[in-house]
Scaffold this motif. Structure first.
Motif, short mmCIF file in Angstrom:
data_model
loop_
_atom_site.label_atom_id
_atom_site.label_comp_id
_atom_site.label_asym_id
_atom_site.label_seq_id
_atom_site.Cartn_x
_atom_site.Cartn_y
_atom_site.Cartn_z
N ARG A 135 9.18 12.31 -82.21
CA ARG A 135 9.12 11.53 -80.98
C ARG A 135 9.81 10.18 -81.18
O ARG A 135 9.62 9.51 -82.19
CB ARG A 135 7.65 11.31 -80.59
N GLN A 136 10.60 9.81 -80.21
CA GLN A 136 11.34 8.55 -80.30
C GLN A 136 10.40 7.37 -80.10
O GLN A 136 9.57 7.36 -79.19
CB GLN A 136 12.43 8.50 -79.23
N GLN A 137 10.48 6.39 -81.00
CA GLN A 137 9.66 5.20 -80.87
C GLN A 137 10.25 4.26 -79.84
O GLN A 137 11.46 4.19 -79.66
CB GLN A 137 9.55 4.48 -82.22
N ASN A 138 9.36 3.53 -79.17
CA ASN A 138 9.84 2.55 -78.20
C ASN A 138 8.83 1.43 -78.04
O ASN A 138 7.69 1.53 -78.50
CB ASN A 138 10.12 3.21 -76.84
N SER A 139 9.28 0.35 -77.41
CA SER A 139 8.42 -0.78 -77.06
C SER A 139 8.86 -1.31 -75.71
O SER A 139 9.96 -0.99 -75.23
CB SER A 139 8.50 -1.88 -78.12
N PHE A 140 8.01 -2.13 -75.09
CA PHE A 140 8.37 -2.72 -73.80
C PHE A 140 7.91 -4.17 -73.75
O PHE A 140 6.93 -4.55 -74.40
CB PHE A 140 7.76 -1.91 -72.64
N PHE A 141 8.65 -4.94 -72.98
CA PHE A 141 8.34 -6.36 -72.81
C PHE A 141 8.56 -6.73 -71.35
O PHE A 141 9.62 -6.46 -70.79
CB PHE A 141 9.26 -7.23 -73.70
N GLU A 142 7.56 -7.32 -70.75
CA GLU A 142 7.66 -7.77 -69.35
C GLU A 142 7.50 -9.28 -69.32
O GLU A 142 6.53 -9.83 -69.84
CB GLU A 142 6.58 -7.10 -68.51
N THR A 143 8.48 -9.96 -68.73
CA THR A 143 8.44 -11.43 -68.70
C THR A 143 8.75 -11.96 -67.31
O THR A 143 9.36 -11.27 -66.49
CB THR A 143 9.45 -12.05 -69.70
N ASP A 144 8.31 -13.18 -67.08
CA ASP A 144 8.69 -13.92 -65.87
C ASP A 144 9.77 -14.90 -66.31
O ASP A 144 9.48 -15.90 -66.97
CB ASP A 144 7.48 -14.65 -65.29
N GLN A 160 8.62 -15.01 -55.59
CA GLN A 160 10.10 -15.13 -55.57
C GLN A 160 10.68 -15.39 -56.95
O GLN A 160 11.88 -15.64 -57.08
CB GLN A 160 10.55 -16.25 -54.60
N ASN A 161 9.84 -15.32 -57.98
CA ASN A 161 10.34 -15.49 -59.35
C ASN A 161 11.11 -14.26 -59.81
O ASN A 161 10.85 -13.14 -59.35
CB ASN A 161 9.18 -15.73 -60.32
N ILE A 162 12.05 -14.46 -60.74
CA ILE A 162 12.79 -13.35 -61.32
C ILE A 162 11.97 -12.79 -62.48
O ILE A 162 11.60 -13.51 -63.41
CB ILE A 162 14.17 -13.81 -61.82
N LYS A 163 11.68 -11.49 -62.43
CA LYS A 163 10.93 -10.81 -63.48
C LYS A 163 11.90 -9.91 -64.26
O LYS A 163 12.80 -9.30 -63.68
CB LYS A 163 9.81 -9.95 -62.89
N SER A 164 11.67 -9.81 -65.56
CA SER A 164 12.48 -8.90 -66.38
C SER A 164 11.57 -7.90 -67.07
O SER A 164 10.47 -8.24 -67.52
CB SER A 164 13.30 -9.67 -67.43
N TYR A 165 12.05 -6.66 -67.14
CA TYR A 165 11.33 -5.60 -67.83
C TYR A 165 12.30 -4.97 -68.80
O TYR A 165 13.36 -4.46 -68.40
CB TYR A 165 10.82 -4.56 -66.83
N THR A 166 11.97 -5.04 -70.10
CA THR A 166 12.87 -4.54 -71.14
C THR A 166 12.20 -3.43 -71.93
O THR A 166 11.09 -3.61 -72.45
CB THR A 166 13.28 -5.67 -72.11
N VAL A 167 12.86 -2.28 -72.01
CA VAL A 167 12.40 -1.17 -72.85
C VAL A 167 13.33 -1.08 -74.05
O VAL A 167 14.55 -1.11 -73.91
CB VAL A 167 12.41 0.16 -72.07
#
Length: 273
Positions: free
Chosen positions: A2-11, A105-112
């Motif tokens: 199984r491929q490993q992954n992580s995620f990060f959610e920021t404002d 109205q803030n910019i959110k980022s989601y990184t996998v």
């Protein structure tokens, strides 16, 4: 596997880290209550080398992401070579998406982030095979010339030199001792030729018995001549002989084709004499 992954959610706008997780994160990875920029710096310092860490900081900086969003760019993908605290090195792909929060109205980022080590190594191996000479491991003719032209464009105004070397008597070696001995001579010549130059120089095999080197920053012709004489002496110690032609010039003022032609003329002048 199984491929490993992580995620990060920021404002991005508020400069905060909101969520993170995934099985790729080390057990001691801090659960951040820090600002987003501190989080980016932590990853850059802990997991990336000096060159990559600068690129990582720049790409994930608030200013850069806000500029991308303003320009209408919502998704980006990058590959990074990271090192874990236990010394394990892996390639990862970060896939970034940005949206605007409808309430703040803030910019959110989601990184996998996905582990792509196997695929990346396969791609790099294929690329290396396409760029290198199978017998010697040096760059092949096409790659050598392409890299030199790119370097000359990037180093406009800097002194440089193009050097062409030719293994003498290869036909005689093949005829009298066999092609296996000829191949050994080529490899000896290539190894000695390549090890004599700096790691920043471009060295390649451009023909059966012809080799090329590009030296940028070669200002002092006396030192350059001494450097080449030392190479000839190293080859002579191995009883492998070569003729060498060299042309010095200035990146941007002299073209690669001009320097190649001059070095080639010099090479055959040496052979005739």
């Amino acid at each position: 596997q199984r491929q490993q992954n992580s995620f990060f959610e920021t404002d991005v706008t508020a400069n905060t880290v909101e969520k993170l997780g995934g099985d790729m994160l080390p057990a001691d990875f801090p659960q951040f209550g820090l600002r987003r920029d501190e989080f980016v710096n932590y990853i850059a310092d802990k997991f990336l080398d000096e060159k990559s860490s600068g690129e990582f900081r720049l790409f994930f900086s608030r200013e850069h992401l806000i500029t991308l969003y303003t320009d209408g760019i919502r998704e980006r993908q990058n590959d990074w070579n990271i090192t874990f605290p236990d010394g394990r090195r892996v390639w990862v792909c970060s896939k970034l998406q940005m949206i605007q929060d409808p309430y703040t109205q803030n910019i959110k980022s989601y990184t996998v982030v996905n582990d792509i080590t196997e695929e990346k190594n396969a791609a790099l191996s294929a690329q290396k095979q396409a760029q290198t000479d199978g017998m010697t491991g040096l760059y092949n003719k096409t790659t050598t010339e392409s890299m030199i032209k790119q370097r000359m464009e990037a180093k406009r105004g800097f002194p440089c030199a193009v050097l062409i070397a030719d293994l003498d008597g290869l036909k005689s070696i093949n005829d009298s001792l066999g092609h296996k001995s000829g191949d050994t001579a080529i490899k000896l010549f290539a190894d000695t030729f390549a090890s004599h130059f700096r790691t920043t120089d471009i060295v390649g095999r451009i023909g059966g018995d012809e080799f090329m080197a590009f030296l940028d920053g070669a200002r002092d012709e006396t030192k350059l001549s001494s450097h080449i004489r030392a190479l000839v002496e190293k080859l002579a110690e191995l009883r492998v002989y070569g003729s060498i032609g060299i042309a010095a010039g200035t990146c941007g003022l002299d073209s690669f084709d001009d320097l190649y032609k001059k070095a080639d003329i010099a090479l055959y002048h040496v052979k005739r004499n």
